[in-house]
Design an enzyme around this catalytic site. Structure first.
Site, PDB file in Angstrom:
ATOM      1  N   ASP A  14       0.862  -1.184   0.000  1.00  0.00           N
ATOM      2  CA  ASP A  14       0.000   0.000   0.000  1.00  0.00           C
ATOM      3  C   ASP A  14       0.902   1.239   0.000  1.00  0.00           C
ATOM      4  O   ASP A  14       2.069   1.169   0.364  1.00  0.00           O
ATOM      5  CB  ASP A  14      -0.872   0.013   1.268  1.00  0.00           C
ATOM      6  CG  ASP A  14      -2.164   0.803   1.081  1.00  0.00           C
ATOM      7  OD1 ASP A  14      -3.228   0.167   0.973  1.00  0.00           O
ATOM      8  OD2 ASP A  14      -2.112   2.053   1.047  1.00  0.00           O
ATOM      9  N   TYR A  32     -14.054   7.317 -12.609  1.00  0.00           N
ATOM     10  CA  TYR A  32     -14.039   6.056 -11.846  1.00  0.00           C
ATOM     11  C   TYR A  32     -14.609   4.921 -12.691  1.00  0.00           C
ATOM     12  O   TYR A  32     -14.010   3.843 -12.801  1.00  0.00           O
ATOM     13  CB  TYR A  32     -14.846   6.230 -10.554  1.00  0.00           C
ATOM     14  CG  TYR A  32     -14.829   5.012  -9.670  1.00  0.00           C
ATOM     15  CD1 TYR A  32     -13.721   4.730  -8.867  1.00  0.00           C
ATOM     16  CD2 TYR A  32     -15.906   4.125  -9.635  1.00  0.00           C
ATOM     17  CE1 TYR A  32     -13.699   3.605  -8.056  1.00  0.00           C
ATOM     18  CE2 TYR A  32     -15.890   3.003  -8.827  1.00  0.00           C
ATOM     19  CZ  TYR A  32     -14.790   2.745  -8.034  1.00  0.00           C
ATOM     20  OH  TYR A  32     -14.766   1.628  -7.236  1.00  0.00           O
ATOM     21  N   LYS A  65     -12.765   1.521 -14.170  1.00  0.00           N
ATOM     22  CA  LYS A  65     -13.199   0.165 -13.803  1.00  0.00           C
ATOM     23  C   LYS A  65     -13.657  -0.633 -15.038  1.00  0.00           C
ATOM     24  O   LYS A  65     -13.490  -1.854 -15.083  1.00  0.00           O
ATOM     25  CB  LYS A  65     -14.297   0.230 -12.745  1.00  0.00           C
ATOM     26  CG  LYS A  65     -13.796   0.777 -11.395  1.00  0.00           C
ATOM     27  CD  LYS A  65     -12.678  -0.090 -10.810  1.00  0.00           C
ATOM     28  CE  LYS A  65     -12.289   0.328  -9.400  1.00  0.00           C
ATOM     29  NZ  LYS A  65     -11.231  -0.525  -8.828  1.00  0.00           N
ATOM     30  N   THR A 118     -16.538   1.007   3.297  1.00  0.00           N
ATOM     31  CA  THR A 118     -15.120   1.352   3.486  1.00  0.00           C
ATOM     32  C   THR A 118     -14.976   2.874   3.365  1.00  0.00           C
ATOM     33  O   THR A 118     -15.894   3.558   2.882  1.00  0.00           O
ATOM     34  CB  THR A 118     -14.221   0.710   2.400  1.00  0.00           C
ATOM     35  OG1 THR A 118     -14.403   1.446   1.173  1.00  0.00           O
ATOM     36  CG2 THR A 118     -14.527  -0.757   2.165  1.00  0.00           C
TER      37      THR A 118
HETATM   38  N1  LIG Z   1     -15.997   0.601  -1.290  1.00  0.00           N
HETATM   39  C1  LIG Z   1     -16.767   0.375  -2.353  1.00  0.00           C
HETATM   40  O1  LIG Z   1     -17.988   0.631  -2.339  1.00  0.00           O
HETATM   41  C2  LIG Z   1     -16.192  -0.244  -3.590  1.00  0.00           C
HETATM   42  C3  LIG Z   1     -17.071  -0.684  -4.592  1.00  0.00           C
HETATM   43  C4  LIG Z   1     -16.554  -1.258  -5.754  1.00  0.00           C
HETATM   44  C5  LIG Z   1     -15.188  -1.375  -5.906  1.00  0.00           C
HETATM   45  N2  LIG Z   1     -14.345  -0.927  -4.912  1.00  0.00           N
HETATM   46  C6  LIG Z   1     -12.911  -1.049  -5.160  1.00  0.00           C
HETATM   47  O2  LIG Z   1     -12.318  -1.769  -4.118  1.00  0.00           O
HETATM   48  C7  LIG Z   1     -10.937  -1.417  -4.038  1.00  0.00           C
HETATM   49  C8  LIG Z   1     -10.565  -1.178  -2.588  1.00  0.00           C
HETATM   50  O3  LIG Z   1     -11.277  -0.060  -2.119  1.00  0.00           O
HETATM   51  P1  LIG Z   1     -11.854   0.062  -0.626  1.00  0.00           P
HETATM   52  O4  LIG Z   1     -13.299   0.284  -0.760  1.00  0.00           O
HETATM   53  O5  LIG Z   1     -11.346  -1.055   0.208  1.00  0.00           O
HETATM   54  O6  LIG Z   1     -11.215   1.470  -0.213  1.00  0.00           O
HETATM   55  P2  LIG Z   1     -10.168   1.896   0.908  1.00  0.00           P
HETATM   56  O7  LIG Z   1     -10.015   3.354   0.756  1.00  0.00           O
HETATM   57  O8  LIG Z   1     -10.600   1.354   2.230  1.00  0.00           O
HETATM   58  O9  LIG Z   1      -8.829   1.136   0.488  1.00  0.00           O
HETATM   59  C9  LIG Z   1      -8.083   1.507  -0.640  1.00  0.00           C
HETATM   60  C10 LIG Z   1      -6.616   1.267  -0.349  1.00  0.00           C
HETATM   61  O10 LIG Z   1      -5.884   1.575  -1.532  1.00  0.00           O
HETATM   62  C11 LIG Z   1      -4.730   2.309  -1.157  1.00  0.00           C
HETATM   63  N3  LIG Z   1      -4.285   3.168  -2.241  1.00  0.00           N
HETATM   64  C12 LIG Z   1      -4.953   4.207  -2.810  1.00  0.00           C
HETATM   65  N4  LIG Z   1      -4.182   4.808  -3.715  1.00  0.00           N
HETATM   66  C13 LIG Z   1      -3.004   4.148  -3.736  1.00  0.00           C
HETATM   67  C14 LIG Z   1      -1.800   4.318  -4.466  1.00  0.00           C
HETATM   68  N5  LIG Z   1      -1.620   5.330  -5.344  1.00  0.00           N
HETATM   69  N6  LIG Z   1      -0.787   3.435  -4.242  1.00  0.00           N
HETATM   70  C15 LIG Z   1      -0.931   2.434  -3.348  1.00  0.00           C
HETATM   71  N7  LIG Z   1      -2.039   2.244  -2.606  1.00  0.00           N
HETATM   72  C16 LIG Z   1      -3.064   3.091  -2.802  1.00  0.00           C
HETATM   73  C17 LIG Z   1      -5.186   3.151   0.034  1.00  0.00           C
HETATM   74  O11 LIG Z   1      -4.081   3.628   0.804  1.00  0.00           O
HETATM   75  C18 LIG Z   1      -6.080   2.172   0.780  1.00  0.00           C
HETATM   76  O12 LIG Z   1      -5.368   1.421   1.724  1.00  0.00           O
HETATM   77  C19 LIG Z   1     -10.761  -0.194  -4.954  1.00  0.00           C
HETATM   78  O13 LIG Z   1     -10.165  -0.608  -6.159  1.00  0.00           O
HETATM   79  C20 LIG Z   1     -12.184   0.265  -5.176  1.00  0.00           C
HETATM   80  O14 LIG Z   1     -12.332   0.957  -6.386  1.00  0.00           O
HETATM   81  C21 LIG Z   1     -14.817  -0.374  -3.772  1.00  0.00           C
END
Ligand SMILES: NC(=O)c1ccc[n+]([C@@H]2O[C@H](COP(=O)([O-])OP(=O)(O)OC[C@H]3O[C@@H](n4cnc5c(N)ncnc54)[C@H](O)[C@@H]3O)[C@@H](O)[C@H]2O)c1
Length: 249
Positions: free
Chosen positions: A37, A151, A155, A186
């Site tokens: 991360d 976004y 995706k 999250t």
């Molecule tokens: N939360 C939702 O509703 C949701 C829905 C669909 C998809 N997602 C996808 O799930 C994945 C995880 O998201 P989440 O919801 O757990 O969010 P989150 O914010 O809890 O976690 C995201 C993590 O990615 C890390 N990160 C961000 N930019 C970075 C970079 N440049 N380099 C390295 N690390 C980086 C952050 O530090 C964090 O730890 C993402 O790809 C997100 O698009 C989330």
């Protein structure tokens, strides 16, 4: 789940949310996890939660050279990479015409670019052990999502990358799949659409899950672990919706 014991899993985005839950779940299933991360203290905290030996590494997903260095460091740890879970990502919501060039660039670089770079650098090592990749796309990678143009584009890109590499690498025994979550509890969606002025609420109706208000990170981690395991040995190129029926209709 069969086939995860002693496998080396590189998990990005492991400091928070879905990435952290996935690192924890894979370790519970017996995998050795590299928690990567840009937030190193967060990744180290995750490492401390793992049931098995783990490694925490810092990298910036927006930087191709750092993606290459991460893949090399993960490989050097145990001499192999069996699973690449591309989970790091950022959110970004707003009207198309309010989306800055900077927002567009960082969403595409982080959410899509990193999946390409890490896949490219890890694939030769994955092919050596018949490993697999699980990408986290989104329901926004499958259907149009208003007020999230960059976004959703990033995706949709992850979806195309997933199916394309799945086809190209099937004969080499590497599986590539994606999980497509709807809303997950999250920090990424904190505020969400409610922060945007002047939106048409009815355009968001198709984004609501039918099963209940919201998924947990553990719901998504379970599907990632399944796809990474031998239970899914005949699954590649799949786009697994974990969205409470959101995109089903
Ligand atoms: N939360 C939702 O509703 C949701 C829905 C669909 C998809 N997602 C996808 O799930 C994945 C995880 O998201 P989440 O919801 O757990 O969010 P989150 O914010 O809890 O976690 C995201 C993590 O990615 C890390 N990160 C961000 N930019 C970075 C970079 N440049 N380099 C390295 N690390 C980086 C952050 O530090 C964090 O730890 C993402 O790809 C997100 O698009 C989330």
């Amino acid at each position: 789940m069969r086939g995860l014991r002693d496998k080396v899993a590189l998990v990005t985005g492991a400091a928070s949310g879905i990435g952290r839950a996935t690192a924890i779940r894979l370790a519970e299933e017996g995998a050795l996890v590299v928690a990567a991360d840009r937030n190193l203290p967060g990744a180290e905290e995750t490492r401390g939660m793992l049931a098995r030996q783990g490694l925490a590494l810092r990298f910036d997903a927006a930087d191709a050279a750092q993606c290459a260095a991460l893949a090399e460091a993960a490989l050097a740890w145990q001499g192999r990479i069996d699973i690449l879970a591309n989970i790091a990502g950022i959110g970004g919501f707003g009207h198309v015409t309010d989306t800055s060039e900077e927002t567009w660039r960082s969403l595409v670089d982080i959410n899509l670019g990193s999946v390409f770079h890490l896949s490219k650098f890890a694939l030769p090592h994955l092919a050596a052990v018949k490993g697999n990749i699980v990408n986290v796309a989104s329901a926004a990678g499958l259907v149009g999502t208003p007020y999230a143009v960059a976004y959703a584009a990033s995706k949709h890109g992850v979806v195309g990358l997933t199916t394309s590499i799945a086809v190209e690498y099937a004969s080499r025994g590497v599986r590539v799949n994606a999980v497509c979550p709807g809303s997950v509890d999250t920090p990424l969606i904190a505020g969400g659409f409610s922060m945007i002025d002047g939106i048409e609420e009815k355009l968001l109706d198709h984004l609501r899950p039918k099963l209940g208000p919201i998924a947990t990170p553990e719901d998504i981690a379970a599907s990632i672990a399944f796809l990474a395991s031998d239970e899914a040995r005949f699954i590649t190129g799949a786009l697994l919706s974990v969205d409470g029926g959101q995109v089903a209709g």
